[in-house]
Design a protein around this motif. Structure first.
Motif, PDB file in Angstrom:
ATOM      1  N   ALA A 134      10.358  21.469  22.052  1.00  0.00           N
ATOM      2  CA  ALA A 134      10.186  20.311  21.371  1.00  0.00           C
ATOM      3  C   ALA A 134      10.065  19.172  22.613  1.00  0.00           C
ATOM      4  O   ALA A 134      10.273  17.890  21.906  1.00  0.00           O
ATOM      5  CB  ALA A 134      10.899  19.928  20.412  1.00  0.00           C
ATOM      6  N   GLY A 136       8.475  17.133  26.279  1.00  0.00           N
ATOM      7  CA  GLY A 136       7.217  16.458  26.313  1.00  0.00           C
ATOM      8  C   GLY A 136       6.124  17.327  26.369  1.00  0.00           C
ATOM      9  O   GLY A 136       4.866  16.901  25.643  1.00  0.00           O
ATOM     10  N   ALA A 137       5.978  18.286  27.068  1.00  0.00           N
ATOM     11  CA  ALA A 137       4.810  19.193  26.931  1.00  0.00           C
ATOM     12  C   ALA A 137       4.444  19.611  25.383  1.00  0.00           C
ATOM     13  O   ALA A 137       3.298  19.704  24.994  1.00  0.00           O
ATOM     14  CB  ALA A 137       4.831  20.419  27.883  1.00  0.00           C
ATOM     15  N   ASN A 156      12.983  25.496  18.341  1.00  0.00           N
ATOM     16  CA  ASN A 156      13.494  24.720  19.475  1.00  0.00           C
ATOM     17  C   ASN A 156      15.098  24.962  19.296  1.00  0.00           C
ATOM     18  O   ASN A 156      15.577  25.295  18.184  1.00  0.00           O
ATOM     19  CB  ASN A 156      13.371  23.386  19.270  1.00  0.00           C
ATOM     20  CG  ASN A 156      13.621  22.346  20.811  1.00  0.00           C
ATOM     21  OD1 ASN A 156      13.380  23.245  21.861  1.00  0.00           O
ATOM     22  ND2 ASN A 156      14.424  21.283  20.894  1.00  0.00           N
ATOM     23  N   ARG A 157      15.921  24.759  20.483  1.00  0.00           N
ATOM     24  CA  ARG A 157      17.240  24.941  20.385  1.00  0.00           C
ATOM     25  C   ARG A 157      18.102  24.205  19.347  1.00  0.00           C
ATOM     26  O   ARG A 157      17.585  23.067  19.123  1.00  0.00           O
ATOM     27  CB  ARG A 157      17.832  24.721  21.695  1.00  0.00           C
ATOM     28  CG  ARG A 157      17.553  25.663  23.008  1.00  0.00           C
ATOM     29  CD  ARG A 157      18.563  25.273  24.125  1.00  0.00           C
ATOM     30  NE  ARG A 157      17.968  23.957  24.600  1.00  0.00           N
ATOM     31  CZ  ARG A 157      18.712  23.524  25.846  1.00  0.00           C
ATOM     32  NH1 ARG A 157      19.180  24.512  26.642  1.00  0.00           N
ATOM     33  NH2 ARG A 157      18.170  22.485  26.427  1.00  0.00           N
ATOM     34  N   THR A 203       9.016  25.702  26.428  1.00  0.00           N
ATOM     35  CA  THR A 203      10.293  25.421  27.019  1.00  0.00           C
ATOM     36  C   THR A 203      10.417  25.734  28.480  1.00  0.00           C
ATOM     37  O   THR A 203       9.135  26.235  29.278  1.00  0.00           O
ATOM     38  CB  THR A 203      11.367  26.324  26.277  1.00  0.00           C
ATOM     39  OG1 THR A 203      11.127  27.599  26.886  1.00  0.00           O
ATOM     40  CG2 THR A 203      11.288  26.318  24.998  1.00  0.00           C
ATOM     41  N   MET A 207      11.451  29.211  33.978  1.00  0.00           N
ATOM     42  CA  MET A 207      11.080  28.690  35.211  1.00  0.00           C
ATOM     43  C   MET A 207      12.010  29.037  36.376  1.00  0.00           C
ATOM     44  O   MET A 207      13.158  29.082  36.232  1.00  0.00           O
ATOM     45  CB  MET A 207      10.957  27.324  34.971  1.00  0.00           C
ATOM     46  CG  MET A 207      10.506  26.246  35.921  1.00  0.00           C
ATOM     47  SD  MET A 207      10.316  24.410  35.283  1.00  0.00           S
ATOM     48  CE  MET A 207      11.839  24.022  35.611  1.00  0.00           C
ATOM     49  N   ILE A 230       3.166  28.069  29.177  1.00  0.00           N
ATOM     50  CA  ILE A 230       3.005  26.947  30.238  1.00  0.00           C
ATOM     51  C   ILE A 230       3.876  26.660  31.509  1.00  0.00           C
ATOM     52  O   ILE A 230       3.265  25.937  32.558  1.00  0.00           O
ATOM     53  CB  ILE A 230       2.812  25.802  29.227  1.00  0.00           C
ATOM     54  CG1 ILE A 230       4.131  25.091  29.355  1.00  0.00           C
ATOM     55  CG2 ILE A 230       2.146  25.832  28.260  1.00  0.00           C
ATOM     56  CD1 ILE A 230       4.437  23.754  29.011  1.00  0.00           C
ATOM     57  N   GLY A 253       0.249  28.986  32.814  1.00  0.00           N
ATOM     58  CA  GLY A 253       0.541  27.835  33.012  1.00  0.00           C
ATOM     59  C   GLY A 253      -0.233  27.242  34.076  1.00  0.00           C
ATOM     60  O   GLY A 253      -0.572  26.039  34.059  1.00  0.00           O
TER      61      GLY A 253
HETATM   62  P1  NAP Z   1      11.134  18.794  28.865  1.00  0.00           P
HETATM   63  O1  NAP Z   1      10.538  17.510  27.837  1.00  0.00           O
HETATM   64  O2  NAP Z   1      12.491  18.770  29.330  1.00  0.00           O
HETATM   65  O3  NAP Z   1      11.445  19.898  27.464  1.00  0.00           O
HETATM   66  C1  NAP Z   1      12.075  21.148  28.076  1.00  0.00           C
HETATM   67  C2  NAP Z   1      12.058  22.027  26.513  1.00  0.00           C
HETATM   68  O4  NAP Z   1      12.617  23.147  26.990  1.00  0.00           O
HETATM   69  C3  NAP Z   1      12.854  21.328  25.727  1.00  0.00           C
HETATM   70  O5  NAP Z   1      12.363  21.658  24.243  1.00  0.00           O
HETATM   71  C4  NAP Z   1      14.326  22.124  25.797  1.00  0.00           C
HETATM   72  O6  NAP Z   1      14.992  22.211  24.584  1.00  0.00           O
HETATM   73  C5  NAP Z   1      13.822  23.511  26.090  1.00  0.00           C
HETATM   74  N1  NAP Z   1      14.848  24.182  26.984  1.00  0.00           N
HETATM   75  C6  NAP Z   1      15.469  24.019  28.107  1.00  0.00           C
HETATM   76  N2  NAP Z   1      16.062  24.966  28.360  1.00  0.00           N
HETATM   77  C7  NAP Z   1      16.081  25.839  27.407  1.00  0.00           C
HETATM   78  C8  NAP Z   1      17.013  26.754  27.119  1.00  0.00           C
HETATM   79  N3  NAP Z   1      17.622  27.769  28.060  1.00  0.00           N
HETATM   80  N4  NAP Z   1      16.728  27.795  26.012  1.00  0.00           N
HETATM   81  C9  NAP Z   1      15.834  27.062  24.950  1.00  0.00           C
HETATM   82  N5  NAP Z   1      15.153  26.069  25.180  1.00  0.00           N
HETATM   83  C10 NAP Z   1      15.274  25.411  26.541  1.00  0.00           C
HETATM   84  O7  NAP Z   1      10.096  19.356  29.589  1.00  0.00           O
HETATM   85  P2  NAP Z   1       8.375  19.506  29.486  1.00  0.00           P
HETATM   86  O8  NAP Z   1       7.867  18.352  30.579  1.00  0.00           O
HETATM   87  O9  NAP Z   1       8.110  19.628  28.266  1.00  0.00           O
HETATM   88  O10 NAP Z   1       8.391  20.828  30.461  1.00  0.00           O
HETATM   89  C11 NAP Z   1       8.527  22.106  29.692  1.00  0.00           C
HETATM   90  C12 NAP Z   1       8.051  23.097  30.610  1.00  0.00           C
HETATM   91  O11 NAP Z   1       6.639  23.230  30.898  1.00  0.00           O
HETATM   92  C13 NAP Z   1       8.611  22.999  32.217  1.00  0.00           C
HETATM   93  O12 NAP Z   1       8.673  24.542  32.831  1.00  0.00           O
HETATM   94  C14 NAP Z   1       7.279  22.363  33.014  1.00  0.00           C
HETATM   95  O13 NAP Z   1       7.308  22.560  34.277  1.00  0.00           O
HETATM   96  C15 NAP Z   1       6.244  23.163  32.047  1.00  0.00           C
HETATM   97  N6  NAP Z   1       5.053  22.388  32.259  1.00  0.00           N
HETATM   98  C16 NAP Z   1       3.648  22.893  32.401  1.00  0.00           C
HETATM   99  C17 NAP Z   1       2.604  22.051  32.525  1.00  0.00           C
HETATM  100  C18 NAP Z   1       1.347  22.900  33.041  1.00  0.00           C
HETATM  101  O14 NAP Z   1       0.374  21.896  33.468  1.00  0.00           O
HETATM  102  N7  NAP Z   1       1.331  24.102  32.907  1.00  0.00           N
HETATM  103  C19 NAP Z   1       2.469  20.730  31.790  1.00  0.00           C
HETATM  104  C20 NAP Z   1       3.714  20.043  31.338  1.00  0.00           C
HETATM  105  C21 NAP Z   1       5.028  20.946  31.571  1.00  0.00           C
HETATM  106  P3  NAP Z   1      15.933  20.989  24.125  1.00  0.00           P
HETATM  107  O15 NAP Z   1      15.191  20.129  23.355  1.00  0.00           O
HETATM  108  O16 NAP Z   1      16.932  21.560  23.369  1.00  0.00           O
HETATM  109  O17 NAP Z   1      16.546  20.388  25.121  1.00  0.00           O
END
Ligand code: NAP
Length: 290
Positions: A134, A136-137, A156-157, A203, A207, A230, A253
């Motif tokens: 939940a 940004g992405a 989500n967690r 999530t 990664m 992603i 992704g």
């Molecule tokens: P973010 O805003 O920090 O969100 C991270 C999400 O992952 C949150 O929902 C978080 O849960 C969850 N999470 C983290 N560790 C976890 C775990 N151990 N177990 C379960 N859930 C966990 O990051 P974001 O910008 O959305 O990016 C998320 C991922 O997408 C990253 O790997 C990023 O590199 C990738 N991404 C890829 C693209 C692309 O173009 N392919 C674009 C953007 C992002 P909580 O809410 O509980 O903290």
């Protein structure tokens, strides 16, 4: 062909903090060069307290376009003149276009995600989708999926379940359809994925350096299911590998990353982006092959 910087060269770039590991300069500069466009793309580390001045600088220096990344995607909005309707609904911007001093914000994370699906012949309308995460992405993806007519469950967690519920509530209100938010645990995953056509891992589980992890047990993946991870580092995550082994349609992704860049490129230059070249450059930067 390398770019010769002159007095007429147009400037684009990315702002974020940290920014050292961004893939965008390599993808965009290769694309400018390929099309012999007199543009250059740079990365700028901008701290939270410097954001307003950075955007004023964009106007003052007549920078043509910027990508916006963590932590500025939401905070940048008040400094812009106009928002694309989808970016407005999402409440986050990753691309700014400067037209003669007027700054308009877009969200090509969302549209890039859709283009990556379209490339694989997947039409999200009518699909039952489980979105994991939940952050940004996940937010951008959930809005664009709901707008495309998919039905969603967000998992989500537990720690941030209220956050996921708030996101589900906003999407329900905006698109007048019920969106549930559930805890991301084994029982819920099993129940939701049993009736889902598609699962999106938004999530950061899997990664690098924790690339031995997957948010979904392999036993829940099945033929015909679309599995979109992603995460792009590593290029092929454990989830993507297990999805392919289970006969599911695995979308990577990397494709979303390349399309978000390509769509920004097209808005700044008015030219069709050399998507395959941008993809090759991204793969090269990630040190791998598929
Ligand atoms: P973010 O805003 O920090 O969100 C991270 C999400 O992952 C949150 O929902 C978080 O849960 C969850 N999470 C983290 N560790 C976890 C775990 N151990 N177990 C379960 N859930 C966990 O990051 P974001 O910008 O959305 O990016 C998320 C991922 O997408 C990253 O790997 C990023 O590199 C990738 N991404 C890829 C693209 C692309 O173009 N392919 C674009 C953007 C992002 P909580 O809410 O509980 O903290």
């Amino acid at each position: 062909m390398s770019i010769e910087i002159s007095g007429k060269t147009k400037v684009c770039g990315v702002i974020g903090d940290p920014i050292e590991h961004t893939m965008s300069p390599v993808m965009h500069n290769a694309a400018f060069s390929e099309l012999s466009l007199d543009y250059v793309y740079l990365a700028f580390r901008v701290k939270a307290e410097g954001l307003a001045r950075a955007i004023e600088g964009m106007r003052a220096l007549n920078i043509r376009g910027l990508n916006v990344t963590i932590p500025h995607k939401v905070a940048v909005i008040p400094f812009l003149d106009e928002l694309d309707p989808l970016a407005e609904k999402i409440g986050a911007v990753n691309t700014i276009v400067n037209d003669a001093g007027s700054l308009k914000g877009y969200n090509t994370d969302a549209t890039g995600f859709l283009r990556a699906l379209k490339d694989r012949g997947v039409e999200p309308g009518g699909k039952r989708v489980a979105v994991l995460g939940a952050g940004g992405a996940a937010r951008a993806i959930s809005f664009v999926l709901a707008e495309s007519g998919a039905s969603l469950v967000i998992l989500n967690r537990l720690e941030e379940l209220d956050w996921a519920k708030a996101l589900a509530g906003q999407i329900s209100k905006t698109f007048k359809k019920e969106v549930k938010a559930l805890e991301l645990d084994e029982a819920n995953l099993k129940a939701v994925l049993g009736g889902a056509d598609m699962v999106v891992n938004a999530t950061s589980v899997g990664m690098s350096p924790r690339s031995d992890e997957s948010p979904v047990a392999a036993s829940l993946l099945r033929p015909g299911m679309v599995v979109f991870d992603i995460v792009y580092n590593p290029l092929k995550t454990r989830l993507a590998t297990e999805a392919a082994a289970a006969g599911a349609e695995a979308v990577m992704g990397l494709d979303m990353l390349v399309w978000q860049g390509a769509l920004s490129f097209e808005m700044w230059t008015g030219r069709q982006a050399p998507v395959e070249l941008m993809k090759r450059e991204a793969i090269r930067m990630l040190g791998g092959r598929l």
